[in-house]
Each structure stands twice: as structure tokens, then as C-alpha cells.
Scaffold this active site. Structure first.
Site, short mmCIF file in Angstrom:
data_model
loop_
_atom_site.label_atom_id
_atom_site.label_comp_id
_atom_site.label_asym_id
_atom_site.label_seq_id
_atom_site.Cartn_x
_atom_site.Cartn_y
_atom_site.Cartn_z
N ARG A 119 76.87 13.37 63.54
CA ARG A 119 77.78 12.27 63.18
C ARG A 119 77.80 11.22 64.30
O ARG A 119 77.83 10.02 64.04
CB ARG A 119 79.18 12.79 62.96
CG ARG A 119 79.30 13.66 61.74
CD ARG A 119 80.76 13.83 61.35
NE ARG A 119 80.85 14.88 60.37
CZ ARG A 119 81.28 16.12 60.61
NH1 ARG A 119 81.73 16.44 61.80
NH2 ARG A 119 81.31 17.00 59.66
N PHE A 171 77.30 13.32 49.22
CA PHE A 171 77.90 14.63 49.50
C PHE A 171 78.82 14.49 50.73
O PHE A 171 78.69 15.20 51.72
CB PHE A 171 76.84 15.71 49.76
CG PHE A 171 75.83 15.86 48.66
CD1 PHE A 171 76.13 16.56 47.49
CD2 PHE A 171 74.57 15.27 48.76
CE1 PHE A 171 75.20 16.69 46.48
CE2 PHE A 171 73.63 15.40 47.75
CZ PHE A 171 73.94 16.11 46.60
N ASP A 186 81.35 12.08 46.52
CA ASP A 186 81.45 13.54 46.44
C ASP A 186 82.00 13.89 45.06
O ASP A 186 82.79 13.15 44.48
CB ASP A 186 82.37 14.10 47.53
CG ASP A 186 82.11 15.59 47.79
OD1 ASP A 186 81.48 15.92 48.80
OD2 ASP A 186 82.55 16.43 46.97
N ALA A 227 76.53 13.42 42.50
CA ALA A 227 75.63 12.62 43.32
C ALA A 227 74.34 12.26 42.56
O ALA A 227 73.85 11.14 42.68
CB ALA A 227 75.29 13.37 44.60
N ASP A 273 73.73 15.00 52.65
CA ASP A 273 74.06 16.31 53.25
C ASP A 273 74.60 17.25 52.17
O ASP A 273 75.79 17.57 52.14
CB ASP A 273 75.10 16.10 54.37
CG ASP A 273 75.45 17.40 55.08
OD1 ASP A 273 74.62 18.33 55.06
OD2 ASP A 273 76.54 17.48 55.67
N CYS A 310 71.04 22.69 54.38
CA CYS A 310 71.72 23.77 55.11
C CYS A 310 71.43 25.12 54.46
O CYS A 310 72.16 26.07 54.66
CB CYS A 310 73.21 23.51 55.22
SG CYS A 310 74.05 23.43 53.65
N1 SAH Z 1 78.56 15.85 55.02
C1 SAH Z 1 79.82 16.56 54.90
C2 SAH Z 1 79.65 17.96 54.40
C3 SAH Z 1 79.05 18.06 53.04
S1 SAH Z 1 79.36 19.59 52.26
C4 SAH Z 1 80.53 16.52 56.24
O1 SAH Z 1 79.94 16.07 57.23
O2 SAH Z 1 81.68 16.93 56.32
C5 SAH Z 1 78.73 19.38 50.67
C6 SAH Z 1 79.62 18.59 49.74
O3 SAH Z 1 78.87 18.37 48.53
C7 SAH Z 1 80.91 19.23 49.29
O4 SAH Z 1 81.98 18.40 49.65
C8 SAH Z 1 80.81 19.34 47.76
O5 SAH Z 1 82.01 19.01 47.10
C9 SAH Z 1 79.78 18.30 47.46
N2 SAH Z 1 79.00 18.47 46.22
C10 SAH Z 1 78.48 19.60 45.71
N3 SAH Z 1 77.77 19.32 44.59
C11 SAH Z 1 77.84 17.99 44.40
C12 SAH Z 1 77.31 17.09 43.43
N4 SAH Z 1 76.54 17.53 42.43
N5 SAH Z 1 77.58 15.78 43.55
C13 SAH Z 1 78.36 15.31 44.57
N6 SAH Z 1 78.88 16.12 45.51
C14 SAH Z 1 78.63 17.44 45.44
#
Ligand code: SAH
Length: 410
Positions: free
Chosen positions: A224, A240, A262, A291, A311, A351
Site C-alpha cells: 500500500r 476487490f 467490492d 468485479a 487484489d 494470494c
Molecule cells: N485489497 C484489499 C483486500 C482484498 S480481499 C485490502 O488491501 O484490504 C478480497 C476482497 O474481494 C473481499 O473484500 C471480497 O469481498 C471481495 N470479492 C470477492 N469476490 C468478489 C467479486 N466477484 N467481485 C468483487 N469483489 C469481490
């Protein structure tokens, strides 16, 4: 009987390996799988097991799980596992984070399972709130001891106001352990509780036990900061986003616009609050949407961004998932490439522990090729140093990221 009695030899399980199945343990890999076991004896309810080679030589002692495929998580290899040695391992792990806590950052991962030699234990520290994850039945029996050891060690670094056990975990379901989160100190059982944390000088709301992970993705702290450093003047899309970790950082770095996407409405609510906590000059757009669909929609609208962060959650939860996961990563990265303006940057992560760095790079390559975009890797990213990977257990490496400079379509 006290927790300490569970360390006594007569309270332990004894696991005898099949002939020729001692190689992994001799290499100090901590996981003892059921398939390697010839027979077991002793206390079925043991917290701790001693694991012996077919010749009867003790190879390790660790946390026992009667129901798990990983029957034992080896903790001590050369010496015996004692209350003192376990306490010392926890204290050593916590002290290794001391330099990460300071005026700008008050939240770190204190213990990272195998990476800290304590397979089955994770502990995150959120500005005075200790959040503990225990994913082994044997370790669960030692939880009071472990929580005390963690609390004592953490107090050397900063005051501890609250302790919660994050129990709602898939790994615990497999172990047959309680899935109900528990506040041991400083909170009500089942109560919502918020903590305000600081990361690199930015403030974030964390709800321990709610949402993803233990509440926040501490592993992305350094990444970040990197995004913040390259965000000035840019149109940023954070895909995400969860609670906006990357987007808030980009805004603090002087981004012109930040769009958070998200699928989780509660995550977007927190993302909004996090932006409010960190006022910036960026124009914000917060979107609750899938997404995959949203990126296609933005493309149809002709939108472009100078910096896109992708992410996603772990698409591959098991080895059998890798092909399907690869298609998911390919598609989302293809959509992302389509939205990066020429000369812009794509920061993309996986991840999934089951997707290697090599495979991830191949997937991103194939997305770039399909998008017909020039792309060069300018940096490789991983989890922060409070998420160490044991050299003996490379499976602990999960987060990998690429920073790509994206050129013209050609
Ligand atoms: N980048 C973030 C962490 C991401 S975790 C940080 O730095 O804090 C992954 C995220 O993807 C979660 O919040 C989850 O709600 C979201 N997610 C999962 N499937 C998704 C989709 N199909 N479309 C959008 N978001 C999604």
C-alpha cells in the site's frame, strides 16, 4: 489438571511413522500427514504428540489433531516441547515485530504460523486488540497458556486492551472446533467491536472478527505504501477493494480520482468511512458490484485509469481448484489490462498458495497477450516481513504481486 500437565509425557500421543516416511520431518517440515503414520498410542485426547521414526527415534513433538489429515504439527525438532520452549517461541516471534510498530503504524501480525515456528497459530495486533486464530485441536487445548504467552509478549511492545479469538474459520470446522468468535478480554461475547488503527500514518476502522481475515489485510502494508508513492495525479481503480486499503493509500498519495469496487456492501461502507477518516483531494467513487461485471461495464463506457490495483480473494482454495482459479485470474487481469491507459500501471496480486509465482506470471502474461498490450514487470511484490515464510515450509508463501508498466495496444 492444568494446561501445563498436558505437556507431561504420559499425557501425550505417540505417533509411529511408517518405514521410509521420515524424510519430511528430517527436513524439518512440520506437517505429519495421516498417510505417513503406521500406528498411534497413548492419550487420544492429547494436546501434544511425539512423532517417532519406524526405528523409534523421536523426530518432533507438536500439536496433535486426532481428526485432521495433518495429524501433528511439529513444533520442536532438536529439543523437547516444553511450556518454556513454547512460550519462548511466541515471545521471539512477537519481539521480532518491535521495529514495525511506531508512531506511524500500530498494527502488525505478531505470529504467522509456520513462518514463526508455531504451526497452527496466527495472532494479529490491532492497536491494542489482540486477535488470535488457532487452527489445531491440540493447540486449542493449550489456548489459555498460549493467549497468556501472547498477551505477555505483546505487552512488551504496547498496551493490550482486548483479546479475541477469531474462531469462524474453515480450518477449525475441519478440526471439529467451535466456530463462535470469543472475546476473552475487553469485549462482549458476540458483540460488534471496532478498533481504529494506524498504518503508515493513515487511519482505518477494523472490526476484529468481522469481514475478511482477522479484520484487515496487514500483509499488504508495504505494498500500500508503494501504491501511495506512485499515485500522484493518477486516476486509480482499486478492484476487490475490501475496506479501501489501497484506495485510501492512493488518495493520500495525491491520486486525482479513486474508485473502489467490492462485492461486499459492508466492506464498501467501511471503505467510505476509511476515506472520511483520511481526507484527501481525490474524487471518490465507491461501488458495490461484482468485479468481473463491473470492469466489463467500465470498458463498455470507455473509461480508462492510470493505476489499477487488482487484489482478489484466493481463487484456488485447494490443489484441485488451480485450473478454475487460473481462468479467474486470467479473466480479471484481462479486464484490468483493458482499462489501463497507455503508460499506466497495473498492480496485480494472487494470494492463492496453490498458484505459484511462476504460474501467476504466466497467467498475467496470457492476459496481457489477449489484451494485446505491451507490459513490463517493474517490481515483484510479496507479503510484508511480519508474514515470514519458513525455509522448511515453502507452502507458507501465498501472496505474490506484479507491478507492470502497461504500454500501447499493438
Ligand atoms: N485489497 C484489499 C483486500 C482484498 S480481499 C485490502 O488491501 O484490504 C478480497 C476482497 O474481494 C473481499 O473484500 C471480497 O469481498 C471481495 N470479492 C470477492 N469476490 C468478489 C467479486 N466477484 N467481485 C468483487 N469483489 C469481490
Amino acid at each position: 489438571m492444568t494446561t501445563l500437565d498436558l505437556f507431561a509425557p504420559e499425557m501425550r500421543r505417540r505417533i509411529h511413522l511408517r518405514p521410509g516416511r521420515d524424510k519430511a520431518l528430517k527436513n524439518r517440515h512440520p506437517w505429519v500427514f495421516d498417510g505417513a503414520i503406521a500406528r498411534e498410542e497413548g492419550n487420544r485426547d492429547a494436546a501434544i504428540a511425539d512423532v517417532l521414526s519406524s526405528e523409534g527415534v523421536r523426530l518432533t513433538s507438536g500439536f496433535y489433531s486426532a481428526k485432521s489429515q495433518i495429524r501433528c504439527r511439529g513444533i520442536s525438532f532438536s529439543d523437547d516441547l516444553t511450556p518454556e520452549s513454547l512460550r519462548a517461541k511466541i515471545a521471539t516471534a512477537v519481539r521480532a515485530r518491535a521495529h514495525l510498530l511506531g508512531g506511524d503504524t500500530d498494527s502488525v501480525r505478531l505470529v504467522h504460523s509456520e513462518g514463526d515456528g508455531v504451526s497452527g497459530l496466527v495472532a494479529d495486533f490491532y492497536a491494542g486488540t489482540l486477535v488470535v486464530e488457532i487452527t489445531s485441536a491440540g493447540l486449542e487445548k493449550l489456548r489459555d497458556f498460549v493467549v497468556d504467552a501472547l498477551r505477555d509478549a505483546a505487552r512488551e511492545l504496547a498496551p493490550v486492551f482486548a483479546v479475541m479469538l477469531e474462531n469462524d474459520l474453515g480450518a477449525r470446522r475441519l478440526e471439529g472446533l467451535s466456530l463462535v468468535d470469543e472475546w476473552i478480554e475487553g469485549g462482549e461475547v458476540g458483540g460488534e467491536r471496532e478498533t481504529l488503527i494506524r498504518e503508515n500514518g493513515l487511519r482505518f476502522v477494523v472490526q476484529p472478527g468481522a469481514g475478511q481475515k482477522t479484520g484487515f489485510f496487514l500483509d499488504q502494508r508495504g505494498n500500500r505504501a508503494m501504491v501511495r508513492a506512485i499515485a500522484r495525479g493518477r486516476r486509480v481503480l482499486n478492484v476487490f477493494s475490501y475496506t479501501g486499503g489501497f484506495g485510501v493509500s492512493a488518495a493520500a498519495g495525491g491520486a486525482a480520482t479513486v474508485e473502489e469496487v467490492d462485492v461486499s456492501a459492508p466492506a464498501i461502507v467501511l471503505a467510505r468511512r476509511n476515506h472520511e477518516l483520511n481526507p484527501s483531494g481525490a474524487t471518490l467513487e465507491l461501488v458495490t458490484a461484482d468485479a468481473f461485471e463491473h470492469l466489463r461495464k467500465r470498458r463498455a463506457e470507455g473509461r480508462a485509469y492510470d493505476l489499477v490495483v487488482v487484489d482478489p480473494p484466493a481463487f484456488a482454495k485447494s490443489k484441485g481448484d488451480v485450473d478454475r482459479a487460473a481462468r479467474g485470474y486470467k479473466d480479471i487481469n484481462l479486464q484490468a489490462f483493458n482499462l489501463v491507459a497507455p503508460g499506466g500501471t497495473l498492480v496485480t496480486f494472487s494470494c492463492s498458495g496453490h498458484v505459484s509465482s511462476d504460474l501467476f506470471q504466466k497467467i498475467v502474461f496470457s492476459a496481457a497477450a489477449d489484451a494485446r498490450r505491451d507490459a513490463s514487470i517493474v517490481r515483484r511484490l510479496g507479503a510484508g516481513e511480519d508474514h515470514p515464510v519458513s525455509i522448511y515450509c515453502p507452502e507458507g508463501e501465498y501472496l505474490k504481486g506484479l507491478v507492470l508498466r502497461v504500454g500501447e495496444k499493438n
